[in-house]
Scaffold this active site. Structure first.
Site, short mmCIF file in Angstrom:
data_model
loop_
_atom_site.label_atom_id
_atom_site.label_comp_id
_atom_site.label_asym_id
_atom_site.label_seq_id
_atom_site.Cartn_x
_atom_site.Cartn_y
_atom_site.Cartn_z
N LYS A 81 0.85 -1.19 0.00
CA LYS A 81 0.00 0.00 0.00
C LYS A 81 0.89 1.24 0.00
CE LYS A 81 -3.94 1.90 2.64
NZ LYS A 81 -4.87 1.63 3.76
N SER A 156 -9.67 1.42 2.91
CA SER A 156 -8.89 2.25 2.03
C SER A 156 -7.83 1.49 1.23
CB SER A 156 -8.20 3.34 2.85
OG SER A 156 -7.27 2.76 3.77
N SER A 180 -9.87 -1.07 6.95
CA SER A 180 -9.30 -0.87 5.61
C SER A 180 -8.51 -2.04 5.04
CB SER A 180 -8.41 0.37 5.59
OG SER A 180 -9.19 1.53 5.75
#
Lengths: 469, 57
Positions: A81, A156, A180
């Site tokens: 990420k 997310s 997330s």
């Protein structure tokens, strides 16, 4: 190379490398080709580090060829990420504020993965600062769900979910402050593991809310998540929250099954919740029956104070206001309006609200710890509903039905994993969730594997022929 | 029972207290979000902690 790398889970790639049926360069090239072919639609990656990845893969092949395989991640291509620092590689957090930011040092967990011999394919899309909403425009659009590209994978960690589910990497790391990791994993048919708070270092990982942030794996299989967790878990002097980190062997007991385990079903708060989608409820109850057949004992349990969990979570998220206040005051135009509003909301809690929330957090924790002294883990559906279309996400606010299934476990810092348990009539993945005792991530993964091994949901793959707009 | 005018006045006072200066669009969006979240905040404020509920550490 006879195998189709993109169809493999991380274990398949790792074992292929171990048996010398596949080289790291072959695997890396296969993923890079697939990224080049499909990421224009799927939008999983912000940055692809192809040249570096191939150099790392060549080095891995050389070492493996000399009989010096470091472990199961050696030579395996993964991705991170875009809030986890990799020295010399742009790290944006999906934000205009950091559009050109290049960290000088690796995050602690990046170093751990490099030490394990993993190949880093690149940095993955995410909601702005891990707190924005799904977007389809601008420089950092949200990844598209490979099971239906009209739908978001939630967030997310959207790019991490898309890349792992679509076979654009063998496994990914995401972060989870209110769901997330687990939300996107559930929406894309992955295993997503939010480790115990303090088990995995956050140094070199951009913060959203310090006391709620967790970093963990998102993968096609449970074994995959276990070996990624093994690589990144452990104390880091630069992150004081890890000073009590207690690591386990996350692979050793994966195949021990469910026999003899006591599981508590949070029926009132989760299964009976009117906002739970009927198909998710049905699939989850079927999954719990499967665990019962595997020898687990399941009893209904309740922690009444869970009703206060979202009321307590939101004021504590005001940590995000403290993090961003100075920047948003100086350059509000660099924050999209949906994120700006969420951050401003945090400013409207009082000091007493925050302290009240911290006290209720302690109460909820006591009640849940009491439950976990009677059962080995808690189980419940992994999400409120299957993946939404982009246009159906709320413009600004939180989605209380959705974060209900995830945020309480950030509040308490307990290990929590989602594992796929079926598909909706529209072909969208649904999941169950397992929550364990602090620093007993191994039992969470063992239960996830006990379920996974009697099903084939984790072997299903989205169809690339449908990745068109 | 508070009227919408009372709510709006309460919101304006809270924004002033927090030092927020908002454009028209942000003001409208934040007001809607604040209203949505108000029941949870009211629930928080209405729940009295027990003496043993010391802040989370």
């Amino acid at each position: 190379m006879a195998v189709n790398v993109a169809d493999l889970d991380l274990r398949g790639v790792s074992e292929g490398l171990g048996r010398r049926e596949l080289s790291s360069v072959e695997a890396t090239e296969a993923y890079l080709r697939r990224i080049a072919t499909h990421d224009g639609v799927l939008r999983a990656y912000i940055t692809v580090t192809g040249d570096t990845a191939l150099a790392q893969a060549k080095e891995a092949d050389t070492e493996i060829g000399r009989g010096r395989r470091r472990g199961p991640l050696h030579g395996v291509p993964i991705a991170l990420k875009d809030l986890i620092a990799v020295a010399g590689v742009k790290m944006t957090s999906g934000s205009q504020v950091l559009a050109d930011h290049v960290p000088a040092r690796d995050a602690f967990i990046t170093r751990r993965l490099k030490d394990a011999g993993a190949v880093l394919l690149g940095k993955l899309a995410m909601h702005e600062w891990a707190f924005g909403r799904p977007v389809t425009d601008g420089p950092f659009p949200t990844g598209r769900n490979p099971w239906d590209v009209r739908r978001a994978p939630a967030g997310s960690s959207s790019g991490s979910a898309v890349a792992a589910a679509a076979g654009l990497c063998a496994g990914a790391l995401g972060s989870d402050t209110g769901g997330s990791i687990r939300g996107p994993a559930a929406m894309t048919g992955l295993v997503g593991h939010k480790p115990t708070y303090g088990l995995v270092s956050r140094s070199g990982v951009l913060a959203l809310s310090w006391s709620l942030d967790h970093v963990g794996p998102m993968t096609r299989g449970v074994w995959d998540s276990a070996v990624m967790l093994q690589a990144i878990a452990g104390a880091d002097p630069d992150d004081t929250s890890t000073r009590h980190a207690t690591t386990q062997d996350y692979v050793q007991h994966l195949e021990d099954g469910a026999r003899g385990l006591r599981l508590g079903l949070l029926k009132r708060y989760y299964v009976d919740f009117p906002g739970l989608n009927d198909e998710v409820r049905g699939a989850a109850l079927t999954a719990f029956d499967a665990l019962r057949k595997e020898g687990a004992t399941i009893e209904d349990v309740d922690a009444p104070s869970l009703d206060l969990a979202l009321a307590a979570w939101a004021p504590i998220m005001s940590e995000a206001y403290e993090y961003h206040a100075e920047t948003i005051r100086k350059t509000p135009e660099k924050f999209r309006e949906g994120l700006r509003t969420r951050i401003y909301l945090s400013a409207l809690f009082t000091a007493q609200d925050v302290q009240r929330a911290q006290r209720l957090r302690a109460r909820i924790g006591r009640e849940v710890d009491a439950l976990l002294s009677r059962v080995d883990a808690l189980i419940f559906p992994g999400q409120a509903a299957p993946a939404l279309k982009f246009e159906d996400f709320p413009t600004t606010g939180f989605a209380p039905a959705s974060i209900r299934y995830t945020a309480p476990w950030n509040l308490l810092g307990l290990p929590a994993a989602v594992v796929p348990c079926g598909f909706s009539r529209e072909g969208l993945p649904v999941s169950i969730q397992i929550v364990g005792r602090r620093f007993d991530d191994a039992t969470v993964l063992r239960i996830a594997r006990a379920y996974e091994r009697v099903t084939d949901w984790h072997r299903r793959r989205p169809d690339p022929a449908r990745w068109t707009l | 029972m508070k009227t919408m005018d009372d709510r709006r006045a309460q919101f304006d006072a809270e924004c002033r207290s927090a030092g927020l200066t908002l454009g028209a669009r942000d003001y409208d969006l934040l007001y809607d979000m604040w209203l949505d979240w108000l029941p949870e905040r009211d629930r928080l404020r209405a729940t009295m902690p027990e003496p043993e509920d010391e802040p989370w550490r």
